[in-house]
Design an enzyme around this catalytic site. Structure first.
Site, PDB file in Angstrom:
ATOM      1  N   LYS A  22      12.135  12.260  16.652  1.00  0.00           N
ATOM      2  CA  LYS A  22      12.630  12.153  15.273  1.00  0.00           C
ATOM      3  C   LYS A  22      11.471  12.147  14.273  1.00  0.00           C
ATOM      4  CE  LYS A  22      13.740   7.968  13.509  1.00  0.00           C
ATOM      5  NZ  LYS A  22      13.035   7.671  12.243  1.00  0.00           N
ATOM      6  N   ASN A  23      10.450  11.340  14.549  1.00  0.00           N
ATOM      7  CA  ASN A  23       9.393  11.172  13.554  1.00  0.00           C
ATOM      8  C   ASN A  23       8.413  12.344  13.505  1.00  0.00           C
ATOM      9  OD1 ASN A  23      10.538   8.834  12.730  1.00  0.00           O
ATOM     10  ND2 ASN A  23       9.053   7.466  13.684  1.00  0.00           N
ATOM     11  N   ARG A  95      13.520   7.597   5.328  1.00  0.00           N
ATOM     12  CA  ARG A  95      12.101   7.377   5.034  1.00  0.00           C
ATOM     13  C   ARG A  95      11.333   8.704   4.984  1.00  0.00           C
ATOM     14  NH1 ARG A  95       9.369   3.730   2.495  1.00  0.00           N
ATOM     15  NH2 ARG A  95       7.170   4.149   2.793  1.00  0.00           N
ATOM     16  N   CYS A 119      14.391   2.096   7.213  1.00  0.00           N
ATOM     17  CA  CYS A 119      14.633   0.732   7.690  1.00  0.00           C
ATOM     18  C   CYS A 119      13.943  -0.275   6.772  1.00  0.00           C
ATOM     19  CB  CYS A 119      14.113   0.564   9.114  1.00  0.00           C
ATOM     20  SG  CYS A 119      15.056   1.506  10.314  1.00  0.00           S
ATOM     21  N   ARG A 124       7.259  -1.391   1.737  1.00  0.00           N
ATOM     22  CA  ARG A 124       6.727  -0.147   2.328  1.00  0.00           C
ATOM     23  C   ARG A 124       6.163   0.718   1.212  1.00  0.00           C
ATOM     24  NH1 ARG A 124      10.837   1.979   7.011  1.00  0.00           N
ATOM     25  NH2 ARG A 124       8.968   3.102   7.661  1.00  0.00           N
ATOM     26  N   PRO A 125       4.954   0.377   0.733  1.00  0.00           N
ATOM     27  CA  PRO A 125       4.385   1.101  -0.411  1.00  0.00           C
ATOM     28  C   PRO A 125       4.006   2.534  -0.052  1.00  0.00           C
ATOM     29  CG  PRO A 125       2.769  -0.434   0.486  1.00  0.00           C
ATOM     30  CD  PRO A 125       4.029  -0.620   1.288  1.00  0.00           C
ATOM     31  N   ILE A 126       3.785   3.360  -1.089  1.00  0.00           N
ATOM     32  CA  ILE A 126       3.308   4.737  -0.855  1.00  0.00           C
ATOM     33  C   ILE A 126       1.975   4.976  -1.576  1.00  0.00           C
ATOM     34  CG2 ILE A 126       5.576   5.767  -0.356  1.00  0.00           C
ATOM     35  CD1 ILE A 126       5.289   6.974  -3.287  1.00  0.00           C
ATOM     36  N   ASP A 127       1.245   3.887  -1.843  1.00  0.00           N
ATOM     37  CA  ASP A 127      -0.006   4.033  -2.598  1.00  0.00           C
ATOM     38  C   ASP A 127      -1.018   4.929  -1.884  1.00  0.00           C
ATOM     39  OD1 ASP A 127       0.018   1.731  -0.773  1.00  0.00           O
ATOM     40  OD2 ASP A 127      -2.062   1.471  -1.360  1.00  0.00           O
ATOM     41  N   GLN A 128      -1.018   4.941  -0.552  1.00  0.00           N
ATOM     42  CA  GLN A 128      -1.992   5.773   0.172  1.00  0.00           C
ATOM     43  C   GLN A 128      -1.622   7.259   0.098  1.00  0.00           C
ATOM     44  OE1 GLN A 128      -4.930   4.352   1.439  1.00  0.00           O
ATOM     45  NE2 GLN A 128      -4.002   2.717   0.212  1.00  0.00           N
ATOM     46  N   ASP A 310       7.506   0.444  16.633  1.00  0.00           N
ATOM     47  CA  ASP A 310       8.879   0.914  16.874  1.00  0.00           C
ATOM     48  C   ASP A 310       9.385   0.578  18.276  1.00  0.00           C
ATOM     49  OD1 ASP A 310       9.016   1.846  14.324  1.00  0.00           O
ATOM     50  OD2 ASP A 310       8.983   3.975  14.825  1.00  0.00           O
ATOM     51  N   ILE A 332       2.087  -4.557  11.844  1.00  0.00           N
ATOM     52  CA  ILE A 332       2.198  -3.389  10.953  1.00  0.00           C
ATOM     53  C   ILE A 332       3.094  -3.703   9.746  1.00  0.00           C
ATOM     54  CG2 ILE A 332       2.776  -0.914  10.817  1.00  0.00           C
ATOM     55  CD1 ILE A 332       0.624  -1.397  12.912  1.00  0.00           C
ATOM     56  N   ARG A 402      20.984   6.824  13.458  1.00  0.00           N
ATOM     57  CA  ARG A 402      19.922   7.460  12.667  1.00  0.00           C
ATOM     58  C   ARG A 402      18.828   8.032  13.565  1.00  0.00           C
ATOM     59  NH1 ARG A 402      17.344   3.488   9.128  1.00  0.00           N
ATOM     60  NH2 ARG A 402      15.952   5.252   9.201  1.00  0.00           N
TER      61      ARG A 402
HETATM   62  C1  UD1 Z   1       6.385   5.680  10.151  1.00  0.00           C
HETATM   63  C2  UD1 Z   1       7.663   5.787  10.966  1.00  0.00           C
HETATM   64  C3  UD1 Z   1       8.143   4.411  11.408  1.00  0.00           C
HETATM   65  C4  UD1 Z   1       7.031   3.667  12.106  1.00  0.00           C
HETATM   66  C5  UD1 Z   1       5.752   3.656  11.273  1.00  0.00           C
HETATM   67  C6  UD1 Z   1       4.564   3.073  12.003  1.00  0.00           C
HETATM   68  C7  UD1 Z   1       8.779   7.738  10.061  1.00  0.00           C
HETATM   69  C8  UD1 Z   1       9.898   8.293   9.291  1.00  0.00           C
HETATM   70  N1  UD1 Z   1       8.688   6.410  10.140  1.00  0.00           N
HETATM   71  O1  UD1 Z   1       6.693   4.939   8.972  1.00  0.00           O
HETATM   72  O2  UD1 Z   1       9.234   4.607  12.301  1.00  0.00           O
HETATM   73  O3  UD1 Z   1       7.444   2.328  12.315  1.00  0.00           O
HETATM   74  O4  UD1 Z   1       5.398   5.007  10.927  1.00  0.00           O
HETATM   75  O5  UD1 Z   1       4.335   3.736  13.204  1.00  0.00           O
HETATM   76  O6  UD1 Z   1       7.966   8.454  10.634  1.00  0.00           O
HETATM   77  N2  UD1 Z   1       1.227   1.451   4.050  1.00  0.00           N
HETATM   78  C9  UD1 Z   1       0.630   1.155   2.849  1.00  0.00           C
HETATM   79  N3  UD1 Z   1       0.548   2.152   1.905  1.00  0.00           N
HETATM   80  C10 UD1 Z   1       1.025   3.407   2.138  1.00  0.00           C
HETATM   81  C11 UD1 Z   1       1.633   3.690   3.375  1.00  0.00           C
HETATM   82  C12 UD1 Z   1       1.713   2.685   4.320  1.00  0.00           C
HETATM   83  O7  UD1 Z   1       0.184   0.024   2.606  1.00  0.00           O
HETATM   84  O8  UD1 Z   1       0.914   4.260   1.252  1.00  0.00           O
HETATM   85  C13 UD1 Z   1       1.306   0.398   5.077  1.00  0.00           C
HETATM   86  C14 UD1 Z   1       2.752   0.048   5.473  1.00  0.00           C
HETATM   87  O9  UD1 Z   1       3.298  -0.897   4.575  1.00  0.00           O
HETATM   88  C15 UD1 Z   1       2.555  -0.487   6.853  1.00  0.00           C
HETATM   89  C16 UD1 Z   1       1.423   0.383   7.406  1.00  0.00           C
HETATM   90  O10 UD1 Z   1       0.753   0.910   6.277  1.00  0.00           O
HETATM   91  O11 UD1 Z   1       2.118  -1.822   6.785  1.00  0.00           O
HETATM   92  C17 UD1 Z   1       1.853   1.498   8.299  1.00  0.00           C
HETATM   93  O12 UD1 Z   1       2.862   2.266   7.648  1.00  0.00           O
HETATM   94  P1  UD1 Z   1       3.078   3.819   7.952  1.00  0.00           P
HETATM   95  O13 UD1 Z   1       2.317   4.169   9.181  1.00  0.00           O
HETATM   96  O14 UD1 Z   1       2.800   4.586   6.705  1.00  0.00           O
HETATM   97  O15 UD1 Z   1       4.618   3.870   8.273  1.00  0.00           O
HETATM   98  P2  UD1 Z   1       5.663   4.952   7.766  1.00  0.00           P
HETATM   99  O16 UD1 Z   1       5.028   6.293   7.671  1.00  0.00           O
HETATM  100  O17 UD1 Z   1       6.400   4.402   6.602  1.00  0.00           O
END
Ligand code: UD1
Length: 432
Positions: A22-23, A95, A119, A124-128, A310, A332, A402
């Protein structure tokens, strides 16, 4: 399906075949937008999040058509997609829709998307993701509901990005955005999950020039144009595979999990071996055998190749069946223990202290009604139900759908006493 009912106590035996990941499918479906050309993608998992992703790009103007009877090979032609036209209500439900941002920015130099759902594991920020887009030269703006990014005149430019946290999503989005940027982009402190390699392989098949995916430094040499692909096959889902491996460890029995890449499951296999289970590897399968009492262990979640977040709820369910105390530490996400209360309804004794749960296992679990509070939590409820005495009813199963396809059928074929109930059908049968 409205509810899953499990009557526990049966060992699992037989073979289960794993779907595409899926991912990996989610970013690849959205990355197809960046190519602008027809892509045929095989091993699409027929799970609701991926079907939603396909529906989103169809709404945006892509041609999307399954070309086999199993609905696992899809032809996507994204030529007529309009940038910024994604339906926000659908985007908010998954997501993976955040990959629309990288794909639109790459092809059109502009993106405007709703913030994604998925989920609820806390913040779950997107700043990165935004940091990478900005480093490539885009003007990025976001609020609580939307993110927009616009490339400068002349397009995105190769750059260096050092991620402050290891993020699967940000690594993939930056890679997709950078494929057509001028010059070379270097992503450092990148995530190394197998699906990152899969997305890079897909983009390279379509003419991109990405090296180093799977390591913490990824180099993307920008190309002027991408093309489509006649056939790209998505890798197998290591989390789906790990779920069945944890299930047979919890119930006892012998299950061959096939159509997988055993290397991706090294961490799960070695943990199960440390507990005393037998795990035999073949080229594209593992067989898990458990007949005796397992030993307690501790796990803590890490980015790949560490123990995947996961897989943590499924291991918590397994730990409820193991005599002694097992610890699960979640590094995480800030709020991934919401399912613990559901395990407690089955009689599990669990203490949570900050980011660590201590599971005192080995006492019999007893069937009850529990909720699938999120996708992997739902899988954990099935595993706990399979190991419990009596009947366990799992509600809110749309979370499970899902990310798992045919999970009830698969467990039934392995010998479980499990069924899916549809309320409407149930009422009709009762009235008849
Ligand atoms: C993806 C997977 C999810 C999995 C996760 C970690 C999908 C759709 N989802 O989620 O199933 O649990 O990887 O393997 O593929 N973070 C920041 N800023 C950012 C992005 C992330 O601080 O811009 C933090 C998150 O809050 C978290 C960590 O980084 O603490 C890892 O998140 P990330 O690997 O980005 O997870 P997702 O891509 O959301």
């Amino acid at each position: 399906m409205d509810k899953i009912v499990v009557r526990g106590g049966q060992p699992l035996n037989g073979t289960v075949r794993i779907n595409g990941m899926k991912n990996a499918a989610l970013p690849i479906v959205f990355a197809s937008i960046a190519t602008g050309a027809e892509c045929i993608i095989e091993n699409i998992p027929p799970v609701n999040d991926v079907l939603m992703a396909l529906e989103i790009i169809r709404e945006m103007g892509a041609e999307v058509e399954f070309v086999d009877i199993f609905q696992t090979t899809v032809r996507i032609n994204p030529k007529n997609i309009k940038p910024g036209s994604s339906p926000s209500d659908m985007v908010r439900r998954i997501r993976g829709s955040i990959y629309l941002a990288g794909a639109e920015l790459s092809r059109f130099g502009y993106t405007d998307v709703a913030l994604p759902g998925g989920c609820n594991f806390g913040v779950r920020p997107i700043d990165q993701h935004e940091k990478a887009f900005a480093a490539l030269g885009a003007e990025v703006e976001s609020d609580d509901v939307h993110v927009t990014a616009r490339a400068p005149e002349g397009g995105l430019c190769g750059t260096s990005v050092y991620f402050d946290v290891v993020s699967v999503g940000a690594t993939i989005n930056a890679m997709i955005a950078a494929v057509r940027a001028k010059g070379t982009t270097v992503l450092e402190h990148a995530a190394r999950e197998p699906h990152i390699v899969d997305v890079a392989n897909f983009l390279n098949t379509c003419g991109a020039n990405i090296v180093g995916a799977g390591t913490e430094t990824i180099k993307i040499h920008g190309v002027e144009e991408l093309h489509g692909c006649e056939c790209y096959t998505i890798i197998p889902d290591m989390i789906e595979a790990g779920t069945y491996m944890a299930a047979v460890a919890a119930t006892g029995g012998c299950v061959r999990v096939e159509n997988i890449i055993p290397k991706h499951l090294d961490c799960i296999s070695s943990l199960l071996r440390a507990m005393g289970a037998r795990v035999d590897e073949e080229d594209d399968a593992v067989t898990v055998t458990t007949g005796r009492r397992l030993k307690p262990i501790n796990v803590d979640t890490r980015p790949y190749p560490g123990f995947p977040t996961d897989m943590h709820p499924q291991f918590s369910a397994l730990f409820c069946t193991v005599e002694g105390m097992c610890e699960v530490t979640e590094n995480i996400f800030t709020n991934r223990f919401r399912y613990i209360d559901e395990l407690r309804k089955l009689g599990a004794e669990i203490k949570v202290n900050g980011k660590t749960a201590q599971i005192y296992g080995g006492k019999p679990l007893t069937g009850a009604t529990v909720k699938a509070v999120d996708l992997r939590a739902g899988a954990a409820m099935i595993i706990a139900g399979l190991a419990a005495e009596g009947e366990t009813s799992i509600t809110e199963v749309e979370s499970i759908q899902r990310g798992y396809s045919g999970i009830v059928r698969n467990f039934k074929e392995l010998g479980a006493d499990i069924e899916e109930i549809e309320f409407a059908k149930h009422i009709f049968i009762e009235e008849d």
